[in-house]
Design a protein around this motif. Sequence first.
Motif, short mmCIF file in Angstrom:
data_model
loop_
_atom_site.label_atom_id
_atom_site.label_comp_id
_atom_site.label_asym_id
_atom_site.label_seq_id
_atom_site.Cartn_x
_atom_site.Cartn_y
_atom_site.Cartn_z
N TYR A 123 -6.24 8.75 -5.76
CA TYR A 123 -6.22 7.34 -5.40
C TYR A 123 -5.05 6.58 -6.00
O TYR A 123 -5.21 5.70 -6.83
CB TYR A 123 -7.54 6.66 -5.81
CG TYR A 123 -8.67 6.99 -4.87
CD1 TYR A 123 -8.44 7.07 -3.51
CD2 TYR A 123 -9.94 7.25 -5.34
CE1 TYR A 123 -9.46 7.40 -2.64
CE2 TYR A 123 -10.97 7.57 -4.48
CZ TYR A 123 -10.72 7.63 -3.12
OH TYR A 123 -11.71 7.95 -2.26
N LEU A 124 -3.91 6.97 -5.55
CA LEU A 124 -2.72 6.19 -5.91
C LEU A 124 -2.44 5.23 -4.77
O LEU A 124 -2.76 5.52 -3.62
CB LEU A 124 -1.52 7.13 -6.10
CG LEU A 124 -1.67 8.20 -7.18
CD1 LEU A 124 -0.42 9.09 -7.20
CD2 LEU A 124 -1.91 7.58 -8.55
N ILE A 125 -1.84 4.11 -5.09
CA ILE A 125 -1.50 3.17 -4.01
C ILE A 125 -0.25 3.69 -3.30
O ILE A 125 0.79 3.89 -3.93
CB ILE A 125 -1.31 1.74 -4.57
CG1 ILE A 125 -2.67 1.27 -5.09
CG2 ILE A 125 -0.76 0.79 -3.52
CD1 ILE A 125 -2.69 -0.10 -5.70
N PRO A 126 -0.38 3.97 -2.00
CA PRO A 126 0.68 4.70 -1.31
C PRO A 126 2.03 3.98 -1.26
O PRO A 126 3.06 4.63 -1.20
CB PRO A 126 0.15 4.90 0.11
CG PRO A 126 -1.03 4.03 0.25
CD PRO A 126 -1.53 3.71 -1.11
N HIS A 127 2.03 2.64 -1.30
CA HIS A 127 3.32 1.97 -1.21
C HIS A 127 3.92 1.63 -2.57
O HIS A 127 4.88 0.86 -2.65
CB HIS A 127 3.22 0.73 -0.32
CG HIS A 127 2.24 -0.28 -0.80
ND1 HIS A 127 0.95 -0.31 -0.36
CD2 HIS A 127 2.36 -1.29 -1.68
CE1 HIS A 127 0.32 -1.31 -0.95
NE2 HIS A 127 1.14 -1.91 -1.76
N LEU A 128 3.32 2.19 -3.63
CA LEU A 128 3.94 2.03 -4.96
C LEU A 128 4.45 3.38 -5.43
O LEU A 128 3.85 4.42 -5.13
CB LEU A 128 2.91 1.49 -5.96
CG LEU A 128 2.34 0.09 -5.71
CD1 LEU A 128 1.41 -0.32 -6.85
CD2 LEU A 128 3.44 -0.95 -5.56
N THR A 129 5.55 3.36 -6.17
CA THR A 129 6.09 4.61 -6.69
C THR A 129 5.19 5.11 -7.82
O THR A 129 4.30 4.39 -8.28
CB THR A 129 7.51 4.40 -7.25
OG1 THR A 129 7.40 3.46 -8.33
CG2 THR A 129 8.48 3.87 -6.21
N GLU B 247 5.42 2.72 -10.67
CA GLU B 247 4.73 1.45 -10.39
C GLU B 247 3.21 1.62 -10.42
O GLU B 247 2.48 0.72 -10.84
CB GLU B 247 5.17 0.91 -9.02
CG GLU B 247 6.59 0.36 -9.02
CD GLU B 247 7.16 0.14 -7.63
OE1 GLU B 247 8.19 -0.55 -7.54
OE2 GLU B 247 6.60 0.67 -6.65
N TYR C 55 7.23 8.28 -4.07
CA TYR C 55 5.98 7.72 -3.55
C TYR C 55 4.92 8.82 -3.51
O TYR C 55 5.27 10.01 -3.43
CB TYR C 55 6.21 7.14 -2.15
CG TYR C 55 7.02 5.87 -2.18
CD1 TYR C 55 6.44 4.67 -2.55
CD2 TYR C 55 8.38 5.88 -1.88
CE1 TYR C 55 7.19 3.50 -2.61
CE2 TYR C 55 9.14 4.72 -1.94
CZ TYR C 55 8.54 3.53 -2.30
OH TYR C 55 9.28 2.39 -2.37
N PRO C 56 3.65 8.44 -3.53
CA PRO C 56 2.59 9.46 -3.49
C PRO C 56 2.76 10.47 -2.35
O PRO C 56 2.45 11.64 -2.50
CB PRO C 56 1.32 8.62 -3.29
CG PRO C 56 1.62 7.33 -3.95
CD PRO C 56 3.08 7.09 -3.72
N SER C 57 3.27 9.98 -1.21
CA SER C 57 3.44 10.90 -0.07
C SER C 57 4.49 11.97 -0.37
O SER C 57 4.55 12.99 0.32
CB SER C 57 3.85 10.12 1.16
OG SER C 57 5.06 9.44 0.92
N GLY D 163 -0.54 17.43 -4.46
CA GLY D 163 -1.84 17.01 -4.96
C GLY D 163 -1.89 17.04 -6.48
O GLY D 163 -2.38 16.09 -7.11
#
Lengths: 838, 219
Positions: free
Chosen positions: B93-99, B102, B136-138, B142
Amino acid sequence: MIWSLLYSLKRLWRVKSRLLIMGFFLALGFSGWLTGESAQTSIKAYLAQNAKQILSADITVSVRRELKPDELKTLETLTQNQGQLAKGYEFFAMITAGEDTRLALVRVIDDSYPYYGELKLDSPFVAKDLRNGNLWAYEEFKSLIDLKLNQKIKLGDSEFSVSAFVSEDKTQTFRLASLAPRIFIHLSDLEKTNLIKFGSTFTTTYFLKANPETDVEDLAANLKKALPDPGVDISNYISLPDEESSPTQRLADFLGLTSLVTLLFSALSLFYLIQVWSLEQQKERALLSTFGVTRFQLFFVELVQSLFVALTSTLISVGVVLLLKPIIETGLKNWMNQSFDLAVGWQEILLILGSQFILLIALSNPFSKSSQNSTSQLLKNNFVTQQSGVLRFAPLFLLLWPYAILASQSLRNGTYFFGGLLFISLSLVFFGRISINFLSKLKWSSWKSSLAVKSLRRQSTASWAFLFTVGLSSSLLNLIPQIQSSVESLLKFDEVQSRPSLFMFDIQSEQWPDLQAYLNEKNIQPTATSPLVRARILKVNGENFERKETAGQFQSREEEESSRSRNRGVNITYRSYLQNGEKIVSGDEFPLTYNSQQKYAFVSIEKRYAGRIGVDIGDIITYDIQGIEIEAEVKNLREVKWSRFEPNFFVLMQDGLLNDAPQTILSSLPYLDSNVKNEAIKTLANRFPNISVIDVERLMESIVQNLEKIGGALRLMTYLTLLTGMMTIIFLLSAESQRRAFEIHLIKILGADSSSILTNRLTEVLILGSISVLVGVSTSFAIAYLVVDQVFQVSFTPNFLPAIGIILTVLAVCWAITSFSSRLQLKKQSYAFLKKEE
Amino acid sequence: MIEIKNLKKTFSTRQGPLEILKGINFEIKKGEIIAITGFSGSGKSTLLGLLAGLDRPQSGEILYDGKNLNQLSEPEAQKFRAQNLSLIFQNHYLIPHLTALENVVLPLQILGLPFESQQAENLLTQVGLGDRLNHYPSELSGGESQRVAIARGLIIKPLVLLADEPTGSLDTETGNKVMKLYFDLVRQNKLTSVIVTHNQELASLCDRELKLSQGMIAE
């Protein structure tokens, strides 16, 4: 295949509510489109069905002069045994009834008129015989000059008695600017009026009621060949003359164009919806592909699903249009004074079903395999890497272009419309990028703002979908009130004062000294006095300038205009100066006085007219002026401000060459106090009965009134656009909150309180909302300026009140929906929510 | 340090109330790493939610250094959780639009604590992602994402680190690597940790294992 079908059906059942939502949003846009389409189809069907009535004959031959004896002989020979031929005239003239004098459009008819259609007279008991000094008048005269039955009116040198009022004239179609209402007199009474003589502006029309066995199109084609003068207009009911049908068709076309906007909104919502739900769908596809399901089978599943959504949406759309049917029909009747039966045919239903299906397939793009989301990644992750950027929306916009051309049946209008949308969209992209980049460079002390700006910058697909929808909606909403307020400003006192009060035409040269003497006596200085010489174009650069022929209907509006301009005579003026409303836009200035040493006389041509007849600078035009050929070189192109209501001409020739040619004079009188004006009209009608006088202020009022009627049609479409736009915005906002639920709950678990999370969401939405609405409203001012300046040729008068209203409403909606949907999320148990997501 | 007394939790279902936790009692000492194991549906995650103050029990007490979490008002509980507890999920659960960087500093920003990004960079370096700060998370695997989540959990220097199936979405090898790192960091920072898992191998690495069965602790 059987597996695919069974799986598709199961899937349909499983995600039925989701698909119904998609169907609803699709229907929202397509209802607007279908409304526009069916209104357009009904109007066109009306015109086709009533073409004979509008023309009042099977074939008409019209010319702005009398037919020459040889031409008349040709006409009579060709129409012999083909049907009945009748003659009529039409011209403007002043009528005086008691103390009042008004301009009237006089239609001179014989007993057989109209062959088709109907002139409904107000009472079955009135004398319907037009002979012997009787006259029928449009009912408008009752309110205009308090005209009564059996009242005596003066027309030219003769007196007539009003024997009936015309309550409905099926030969008349909707017109934006009607200079004057009609009156009808009998052909046998024309001569005593003494109104048709040399220099008078009139149209002679021959009406042919063809025998049943006559091939109307064939006969019309033969007449066109036998009467080669482009000034002789030959129309038949099968290809309805464009001057008759054009204004109504254009209104219909415009309705069609506006409805495309609702379609765009719908597509934006759908696109966004597909994005929101794409993770699950892509995961499912990935999973199925690991079981060996082929891409074709996956595509089949998508097809079945899209077909279901399209069918649902079509049903809803048809239902909405049927519900709106009475409102639209009443509206159309009100705007055009004709009854329409708004029908939704199979053709439209299949068209929208097909379009929806294609749109869905194009948007969901089932064949695409995202390079950034491999099957394993999709199965592992809980988010899809969205291809960022505005280019994702490009196919949507490009699809709109051909649709716009199709809807307006004009490459130019469709492209202008598309260009307008593109301009708004590019402005949104440009200013949106600049603003977000600027905001992201600022140092934000609060995490709420900082996170909001980062989110805006990096979640580009969602941001752009929102930006386009809100921006385009705001822009379109503000456009119509801006145009309307500028056009209405024509009626403002200072504008009225800057225009002439009266416009006079058909002044005979020999009348001019007397007229001037009268005006001097009244201390009125005529303005923009111009001679008018009738001519026709014989050749352009030595090539015969022939009638423009087309097989059947015109393919586009441009073709239609060009044909109309070619197939008519031309009025030339000569002056040694340019008027205030004239400006040379290309080519060289030339001495405005003719020198006999010149090889050719120089002419200045109005820019748009030049385009329509296909001439350019340097071309040599041979004019026939009363049998004498004159060659002239196009030296420059001019722009003319027609809205100044001064005598203006398409062709301006050097002074000195045409001075002795047969001519009439046009002139105008400057702003006059209404008493002085009324007295002048009366005196002119009495002393110079052949001179037609247009009351410019009254004409402007009639234009504004008609614009108001069109405004009604546009407003209906605007409300539908507003509804779609608002629904789209509301949907986008609530879907965005749903999409961001994970983030909301995660931030909550990381320690943020509810009010901070709400502030974060509101900051993000209000920043984006403000950029969208401000850019949208600003671009609408720019577009309104262009439309007002170029189309209506009046000065732009911005109206800030509706703009402020739109800005505040859009922001209030953004605030309310985001607060509501975020609060709903925040009420949920964050930990349970995230566990469920796992 | 943490005392759980007679903790009960019941959920309403269409079939009637369902008692998930039937009066649980246990203690966790400071610096101890506890594994809570049990079959699916045994109430492990429910217990963790209660420990994190994200849910409220029907009865019983959760005491952190004597402070009863259940007696705190919602805002007080939220503040206590934010300052003292960190959660790590099965899905990072990382925020996808934060590095990565961040994502790690976000809890500090939310708490309004003064921070140097160097702090987060050091943590990310410790978890082996010093060269992936701006990814970024993407763009992370995993295992890497889970390591970012661990760094995010540690950034506020919590009293207790709560982890819910932290290796659940990772392959064995990656899971082992991540957990080795997890234990190292927890011990190095002298933190207390509660790990919910059904992975016996992972549970055996903890100081103690509490087995949940039919809503009760079967130690």
